[in-house]
Design an enzyme around this catalytic site. Structure first.
Site, PDB file in Angstrom:
ATOM      1  N   GLN A 195      21.346  59.259   2.040  1.00 48.22           N
ATOM      2  CA  GLN A 195      22.008  58.884   3.295  1.00 48.22           C
ATOM      3  C   GLN A 195      23.402  58.345   3.022  1.00 48.22           C
ATOM      4  O   GLN A 195      24.360  58.676   3.718  1.00 48.22           O
ATOM      5  CB  GLN A 195      21.149  57.879   4.054  1.00 48.22           C
ATOM      6  CG  GLN A 195      19.846  58.496   4.545  1.00 48.22           C
ATOM      7  CD  GLN A 195      18.948  57.527   5.267  1.00 48.22           C
ATOM      8  OE1 GLN A 195      19.253  56.346   5.375  1.00 48.22           O
ATOM      9  NE2 GLN A 195      17.834  58.020   5.768  1.00 48.22           N
ATOM     10  N   ASP A 230      10.037  58.739  -0.363  1.00 50.30           N
ATOM     11  CA  ASP A 230       9.279  58.605   0.889  1.00 50.30           C
ATOM     12  C   ASP A 230       7.774  58.715   0.683  1.00 50.30           C
ATOM     13  O   ASP A 230       6.995  58.485   1.608  1.00 50.30           O
ATOM     14  CB  ASP A 230       9.736  59.667   1.894  1.00 50.30           C
ATOM     15  CG  ASP A 230      11.134  59.367   2.405  1.00 50.30           C
ATOM     16  OD1 ASP A 230      11.579  58.216   2.308  1.00 50.30           O
ATOM     17  OD2 ASP A 230      11.785  60.310   2.911  1.00 50.30           O
ATOM     18  N   LYS A 289      12.167  67.076   7.559  1.00 49.42           N
ATOM     19  CA  LYS A 289      12.928  66.169   8.433  1.00 49.42           C
ATOM     20  C   LYS A 289      14.401  66.108   8.003  1.00 49.42           C
ATOM     21  O   LYS A 289      15.299  66.222   8.836  1.00 49.42           O
ATOM     22  CB  LYS A 289      12.286  64.771   8.395  1.00 49.42           C
ATOM     23  CG  LYS A 289      12.953  63.744   9.276  1.00 49.42           C
ATOM     24  CD  LYS A 289      11.988  62.630   9.640  1.00 49.42           C
ATOM     25  CE  LYS A 289      11.735  61.650   8.510  1.00 49.42           C
ATOM     26  NZ  LYS A 289      12.865  60.752   8.222  1.00 49.42           N
ATOM     27  N   GLY A 300      16.996  56.341  10.342  1.00 52.21           N
ATOM     28  CA  GLY A 300      18.056  55.921   9.427  1.00 52.21           C
ATOM     29  C   GLY A 300      18.987  57.077   9.098  1.00 52.21           C
ATOM     30  O   GLY A 300      20.200  56.893   8.963  1.00 52.21           O
TER      31      GLY A 300
HETATM   32  C1  S3P Z   1      16.868  60.765   3.726  1.00 47.46           C
HETATM   33  C2  S3P Z   1      17.121  59.995   2.620  1.00 47.46           C
HETATM   34  C3  S3P Z   1      16.220  58.945   2.139  1.00 47.46           C
HETATM   35  C4  S3P Z   1      14.836  59.053   2.763  1.00 47.46           C
HETATM   36  C5  S3P Z   1      14.890  59.328   4.234  1.00 47.46           C
HETATM   37  C6  S3P Z   1      15.635  60.606   4.522  1.00 47.46           C
HETATM   38  C7  S3P Z   1      17.849  61.804   4.113  1.00 47.46           C
HETATM   39  O1  S3P Z   1      16.766  57.694   2.486  1.00 47.46           O
HETATM   40  O2  S3P Z   1      14.110  57.871   2.516  1.00 47.46           O
HETATM   41  O3  S3P Z   1      13.587  59.428   4.766  1.00 47.46           O
HETATM   42  O4  S3P Z   1      17.523  62.658   4.956  1.00 47.46           O
HETATM   43  O5  S3P Z   1      18.972  61.773   3.595  1.00 47.46           O
HETATM   44  P1  S3P Z   1      17.805  56.930   1.527  1.00 47.46           P
HETATM   45  O6  S3P Z   1      19.041  57.698   1.482  1.00 47.46           O
HETATM   46  O7  S3P Z   1      17.986  55.591   2.178  1.00 47.46           O
HETATM   47  O8  S3P Z   1      17.119  56.834   0.196  1.00 47.46           O
END
Ligand code: S3P
Length: 429
Positions: free
Chosen positions: A169, A315, A22, A94
């Protein structure tokens, strides 16, 4: 709202491939759109989250074709995006919202990002704060903490930012803004979070510096489109790893899984619990490590989980708690407060569900303590609208005598369309 019923399994056996990663799928669309020329992506995850990112870039004038086997992005270069004529809907994602906020902050146009009721309740200050320090003009509900977010693109300057959370993120949002900022942008984090943005920027030809504890990007990079293969998502494979470990008489080969060291916390944790997992056929595809994973049923024991393995397995905690519920002893998870601000509060959601399955669970502020049982009870479990909670409780149901009902399972489509069929294809009754 649909629900699924899961029955006791006699084994999880066979050979599977899980859908594309993903995180990498989101980034393939983003960086492919910012690159000059054509990027062809194979293995792209056609889950709702990544499709939100795809639609967002179409709305910003990027031509993206999907012929069913690959995605073709006609990238227009770093300054090639145009103003979307409507609000951009990030759905439940998110990653779409936070990374896009960083990217949009430095454009020469206005945009608005929104999402579903779960995403609109999640914290956004973690990106809005540092981006504002760079000169971004971002407005949102609750003083910029919550979406919808309105972004008036503006001139940005590089910053040196020490993130209080280990979050890919946050790191990626600031890096994306940094591509448009004057000078250098540095992001440091307590523990290394997934580094797919760093790897993909390099894959598309950008120069950036990574060092112990952080990353540095320069404004004004040039990216060039190219072929990109998305590996299987280790976060999706995790449900099958745990299923094969906890159901007696199992042997499962999961082929073509991304095993980037910033994501393999799940393997380290399950091995430390006594899990029989073997990585074979290691290779590299499009700048990411890939391997096949062979899993066999194992007697699990409780461990303590904290520190730098937490972001490397962030995750996977819902399904790790299922493994812990069947391990001998009390598993203690700490330093994982981030779980409380995921698609739902995953500490509270799993504590609630595991108690319904007859497990003793204590919640702490930043983790939980789970005392394993010999056998779970069949129960009515609730997804709380969170895809990973739904899939975790379906896996748990495979070991309970009788029928486990998991309600509100439509959310699984955000990250893993076809999960149920793939699972039922290897479950022996
Ligand atoms: C992700 C970062 C993670 C993860 C999310 C995907 C990404 O979140 O939990 O499912 O693709 O950068 P966080 O950056 O909030 O830890």
């Amino acid at each position: 709202m649909n629900s699924y019923t899961v029955r006791t399994a006699q084994g999880v056996r066979g050979e599977i491939r899980v859908p594309g990663d993903k995180s990498i799928s989101h980034r393939s669309i983003m960086f492919g759109s910012l690159a000059r020329g054509i990027t062809r992506v194979t293995g792209f995850l056609r889950g709702e989250d990544a499709l939100c990112t795809l639609e967002a870039f179409r709305a910003m004038g990027i031509e993206i074709e999907d012929d069913g086997s690959s995605i073709t992005i006609h990238g227009k270069g770093i300054h090639g995006l145009s103003e979307p004529t409507d609000v951009v809907d990030c759905g439940n994602s998110g990653t779409s919202m936070r990374l896009l906020t960083g990217l949009l902050a430095g454009q020469n146009f206005f945009s608005v990002l929104t999402g579903d009721k779960y995403l609109r309740a999640r914290p956004m200050k973690r990106v809005v704060g540092p981006l504002s320090q760079m000169g971004a003009k971002i407005f949102g509900r609750a003083g910029g903490e919550k979406a919808p977010l309105a972004i008036q693109g503006s001139k940005l300057s590089g910053i040196s930012y020490d993130s209080p959370v280990s979050s890919a993120q946050v790191k990626s949002a600031i890096m994306l803004a940094g591509l448009y900022a004057d000078g250098e942008t540095v992001v440091r984090e307590p523990h290394l979070s997934r580094d797919h943005s760093e790897r993909m920027l390099r894959y598309f030809g950008a120069e950036l510096e990574t060092f112990e504890g952080g990353v540095k990007v320069h404004g004004g990079v040039e990216l060039t489109g190219r072929e990109l293969m998305v590996p299987g998502d280790i976060s999706s494979a995790a449900f099958f790893m745990v299923a094969a470990l906890i159901v007696p008489g199992s042997e499962l080969l999961i082929k073509g899984v991304g095993v980037n060291p910033t994501r393999t916390g799940i393997i380290d944790i399950l091995k430390a619990m006594g899990g029989d997992l073997e990585l074979t056929n290691p290779r590299e595809e499009s700048g990411e490590p890939v391997a096949d994973i062979l899993v066999r049923s194992s007697k699990l024991k409780a461990i303590e989980i904290s520190g730098d393995v937490v972001p490397r397995a962030i995750d996977e905690f819902p399904v790790i708690t299922v493994a812990a519920a069947l391990a001998e002893g009390t598993t203690v998870i700490s330093g994982a407060a981030e779980l409380r601000v995921k698609e739902t509060d995953r500490i509270a959601a799993m504590a609630d569900n595991l108690r319904r399955a007859g497990v003793e669970v204590a919640e702490t502020k930043d983790g939980m303590e789970i005392t394993g049982v010999e056998c779970l009870k069949a129960c009515n479990a609730d997804s709380f609208g969170d895809h990973r909670i739904a899939m975790s409780m379906m896996v748990a149901g495979l070991t309970a005598p009788g029928e486990t009902l998991v309600s509100d399972v439509d959310c699984i489509a955000t990250s893993f369309p076809g999960f149920r069929d793939l699972l039922m294809g290897v479950v022996k009754h």
